[in-house]
Design an enzyme around this catalytic site. Structure first.
Site, short mmCIF file in Angstrom:
data_model
loop_
_atom_site.label_atom_id
_atom_site.label_comp_id
_atom_site.label_asym_id
_atom_site.label_seq_id
_atom_site.Cartn_x
_atom_site.Cartn_y
_atom_site.Cartn_z
CG PHE A 185 -0.27 0.44 2.51
CD1 PHE A 185 -0.13 1.78 2.84
CD2 PHE A 185 0.24 -0.50 3.40
CE1 PHE A 185 0.50 2.19 4.01
CE2 PHE A 185 0.87 -0.11 4.58
CZ PHE A 185 0.99 1.24 4.87
CE LYS A 245 -2.80 -8.62 -4.47
NZ LYS A 245 -3.31 -7.43 -3.76
NE ARG A 282 -3.66 -0.59 4.26
CZ ARG A 282 -2.79 -0.55 5.27
NH1 ARG A 282 -2.14 -1.64 5.62
NH2 ARG A 282 -2.58 0.56 5.93
CB SER A 323 4.38 -7.47 5.76
OG SER A 323 3.49 -8.49 5.35
CB CYS A 328 10.61 -0.73 2.82
SG CYS A 328 11.37 -0.19 1.30
CD GLU A 379 8.07 -3.10 8.46
OE1 GLU A 379 7.52 -4.19 8.25
OE2 GLU A 379 8.58 -2.39 7.56
P1 NAD Z 1 1.29 -6.69 3.02
O1 NAD Z 1 2.28 -7.80 3.14
O2 NAD Z 1 0.18 -6.65 3.99
O3 NAD Z 1 0.61 -6.72 1.56
C1 NAD Z 1 1.37 -6.69 0.39
C2 NAD Z 1 0.59 -7.37 -0.74
O4 NAD Z 1 0.41 -8.75 -0.41
C3 NAD Z 1 -0.80 -6.80 -0.95
O5 NAD Z 1 -1.04 -6.71 -2.34
C4 NAD Z 1 -1.72 -7.81 -0.29
O6 NAD Z 1 -3.00 -7.87 -0.90
C5 NAD Z 1 -0.96 -9.12 -0.50
N1 NAD Z 1 -1.21 -10.12 0.54
C6 NAD Z 1 -1.53 -9.89 1.83
N2 NAD Z 1 -1.65 -11.06 2.50
C7 NAD Z 1 -1.40 -12.04 1.61
C8 NAD Z 1 -1.37 -13.46 1.69
N3 NAD Z 1 -1.63 -14.11 2.81
N4 NAD Z 1 -1.08 -14.16 0.57
C9 NAD Z 1 -0.80 -13.52 -0.59
N5 NAD Z 1 -0.83 -12.17 -0.72
C10 NAD Z 1 -1.12 -11.43 0.35
O7 NAD Z 1 2.15 -5.34 3.04
P2 NAD Z 1 1.61 -3.83 3.11
O8 NAD Z 1 1.10 -3.58 4.49
O9 NAD Z 1 0.75 -3.52 1.95
O10 NAD Z 1 2.97 -3.01 2.88
C11 NAD Z 1 3.81 -2.65 3.93
C12 NAD Z 1 4.97 -3.59 4.05
O11 NAD Z 1 5.72 -3.62 2.84
C13 NAD Z 1 5.97 -3.18 5.12
O12 NAD Z 1 6.39 -4.34 5.82
C14 NAD Z 1 7.12 -2.59 4.33
O13 NAD Z 1 8.38 -2.64 4.97
C15 NAD Z 1 7.10 -3.46 3.11
N6 NAD Z 1 7.76 -2.82 1.98
C16 NAD Z 1 8.97 -3.31 1.60
C17 NAD Z 1 9.65 -2.72 0.55
C18 NAD Z 1 10.98 -3.24 0.13
O14 NAD Z 1 11.45 -2.86 -0.94
N7 NAD Z 1 11.64 -4.09 0.89
C19 NAD Z 1 9.09 -1.63 -0.12
C20 NAD Z 1 7.84 -1.15 0.28
C21 NAD Z 1 7.19 -1.77 1.35
#
Ligand code: NAD
Length: 487
Positions: free
Chosen positions: A151, A175, A179, A228, A283, A387
């Site tokens: 998101f 996809k 959010r 995450s 991140c 985090e």
């Molecule tokens: P999230 O893991 O909740 O969701 C990310 C994506 O995964 C979404 O599209 C969601 O619909 C999907 N998803 C959620 N649960 C799932 C499941 N059980 N199976 C398959 N897909 C699923 O993350 P978020 O809250 O949207 O984003 C924030 C997180 O992303 C933070 O932890 C942040 O550190 C990380 N992030 C990392 C980087 C990087 O480059 N390392 C960059 C940006 C954000």
């Protein structure tokens, strides 16, 4: 009043989802309903993958320079719509308009770099590996790839992958995060404008079910994921089971180490942007401020940091005077509050309490927090380890650089780490020893440019090749070796 419902983009057409499940998208600063986004069906995912699969043979045979021309047109359209693109990000996510402009600029840079594909996709060769025999390595696209997006950078993150994938001759399905789905919808309007052949790019809104569908689909060649750590681990495991290529970029808990000789006044803008920019939902955000030195150094650094944090103006990100917007939704705020309470219960001292709201303008408080600073944080506390992904800084102390590096290594993540110093030896030791994918030296947000890979280590990254740059070109291609002899 009827609410706008977002559509999917499949095979070059905007289509209504047949689902009866929709997510309400709320502007976190003002509480207003912006639109509804579908939790699309499995059949819609299948239709998108099928369209991508059918588009692949012609697209891969389109010359690289012709594929790049579509990206040149996309850059023009993005520049023309720069402001509108940025406003959408602020409205659905909450970040300030200036932060959104930065995100738009970074997104465009990805397309600019990807458009160099006639050069970056080249292989190599050697004549006469034996008498009269030549050998070539050529890089070829594989088929359908996908992106599962987070998101927090709703416009930019899929652009770490999509333009490179299609430049290489693959086809692609995005996809967006359920959010923040509006920024990608805007991007796809532009992709539609540039007239790519139907099926080359597709977008399906939804949640975990669509993401899991990507990994189970027999025609999906690879998955890119940013989100995450628990979900990244699941994606990595599942792609292993189903034999897909995968890049999984995950969570973070980044340290910023302040050495006694740091030019703290010059560093402050960079520190504050790192900890509180994007309301801490980055991140690459600073999360743990680790001060090395005696009591006097410590007090001077932390007092300046806390005062600067307290001075940040918080409000609707569309107001140009505002320096920090809300967190993305009310659940995020509640989650952050719980983590703060846990930190207090573990014995940390809250010396700047962002729960006391001080907002610019009359706004609903559901998603807002002002910056918080915790002191007396020790490495084993949850405030140091977990985090938080919000505007909360945990301040810690170390006696010297060796101890500081041990503390940096005590967390499970390794996304980025930065040192502030004038001492080249300390900086060199830090860059050499610290296990993190992105290292800053007097730089607070260590965001690699589009022509460098986006690194990450330990629980911050699962995979081998990274997003962006030459790494991602290799990810989206297969190397084939040809050995030829002519009689
Ligand atoms: P999230 O893991 O909740 O969701 C990310 C994506 O995964 C979404 O599209 C969601 O619909 C999907 N998803 C959620 N649960 C799932 C499941 N059980 N199976 C398959 N897909 C699923 O993350 P978020 O809250 O949207 O984003 C924030 C997180 O992303 C933070 O932890 C942040 O550190 C990380 N992030 C990392 C980087 C990087 O480059 N390392 C960059 C940006 C954000």
């Amino acid at each position: 009043m009827s609410v706008n419902r977002l559509q999917n983009y499949i095979n070059g057409e905007w289509v209504d989802s047949k689902t009866d499940e929709f997510v309400k998208i709320i502007n976190p600063a003002r509480g207003e309903l912006l639109c509804e986004s579908p939790m699309s069906t499995k059949a819609e995912l299948d239709a998108a993958v099928q369209a991508s699969q059918e588009a692949f043979p012609d697209w891969r045979n389109t010359p690289a320079v012709a594929r790049a021309r579509y990206l040149h047109r996309l850059i023009e359209v993005m520049e023309e719509n720069f402001n509108e693109l940025s406003i959408v990000q602020t409205r659905e996510h909450g970040k300030t308009i200036d932060e959104s402009r930065g995100e738009t600029r970074r997104g465009i840079e990805m397309v600019e770099v990807a458009s160099g594909i006639p050069t970056t996709m080249q292989g190599f060769n050697l004549e006469d590996i034996a008498h009269g025999i030549d050998e070539y390595a050529i890089y070829q696209p594989l088929g359908v790839f996908s992106c599962i997006a987070p998101f927090n950078f709703p416009f930019m993150v899929p652009l770490w992958f999509l333009p490179f994938a299609i430049a290489c001759g693959n086809t692609f399905v995005v996809k967006p995060s359920p959010r923040t789905p509006m920024s990608q919808t805007k991007l796809f309007e532009m992709l539609d404008d540039v007239g790519l052949p139907p099926g080359v790019v597709n977008m399906v809104h939804g949640g975990a079910e669509i993401a899991n569908g990507f990994m189970e689909h027999p025609d999906m060649k690879g998955v890119t994921f940013v989100g995450s750590t628990p979900v990244a681990k699941h994606i990595y495991r599942k792609c292993g089971e189903t034999g897909k290529r995968v890049i999984a970029q995950a969570g973070a808990k980044n340290f910023i180490v302040i050495m006694p000789d740091a030019e703290i006044d010059k560093a402050m803008v960079s520190l504050i942007a790192s900890f509180f920019g994007n309301a801490g939902q980055r991140c690459l955000a600073g999360a743990n401020l680790l001060v090395v030195g005696d009591d006097k150094t410590y007090r001077s650094v932390v007092d300046k940091f806390r005062d600067a944090a307290a001075a940040i103006t918080v409000g609707d990100g569309l107001d140009e005077s505002v320096q920090m917007g809300p967190v993305q939704n009310a659940e995020s705020k509640q989650r952050i509050l719980k983590m703060m309470e846990k930190g207090i219960a573990e014995g940390a001292k809250l010396t700047l309490d962002g729960r006391n709201l001080n907002l610019v303008g009359d706004l609903p408080g559901d998603c807002f927090l002002n910056p918080s600073v915790f002191e007396n944080v020790t490495p084993e506390m949850s405030l140091a380890q977990d985090e938080i992904f919000g505007p909360v800084a945990s301040v810690m102390r170390a006696g010297d650089l060796d101890e500081a590096i041990d503390i940096v290594h005590s967390v499970p993540f390794g996304n980025s780490a930065a040192i502030f110093t004038n001492n080249g030896k300390w900086a060199r030791q830090f860059q050499h020893d610290v296990v993190a994918g992105n290292i800053g030296v007097n730089v607070g947000i260590v965001a690699p440019m589009a022509f460098f890979p986006f690194g990450g280590m330990k629980d911050s990254f699962f995979g081998i090749l990274h997003g962006q740059g030459q790494d991602v070109v290799r990810f989206f291609t297969e190397c084939k070796v040809v050995i030829s002899r002519w009689f």
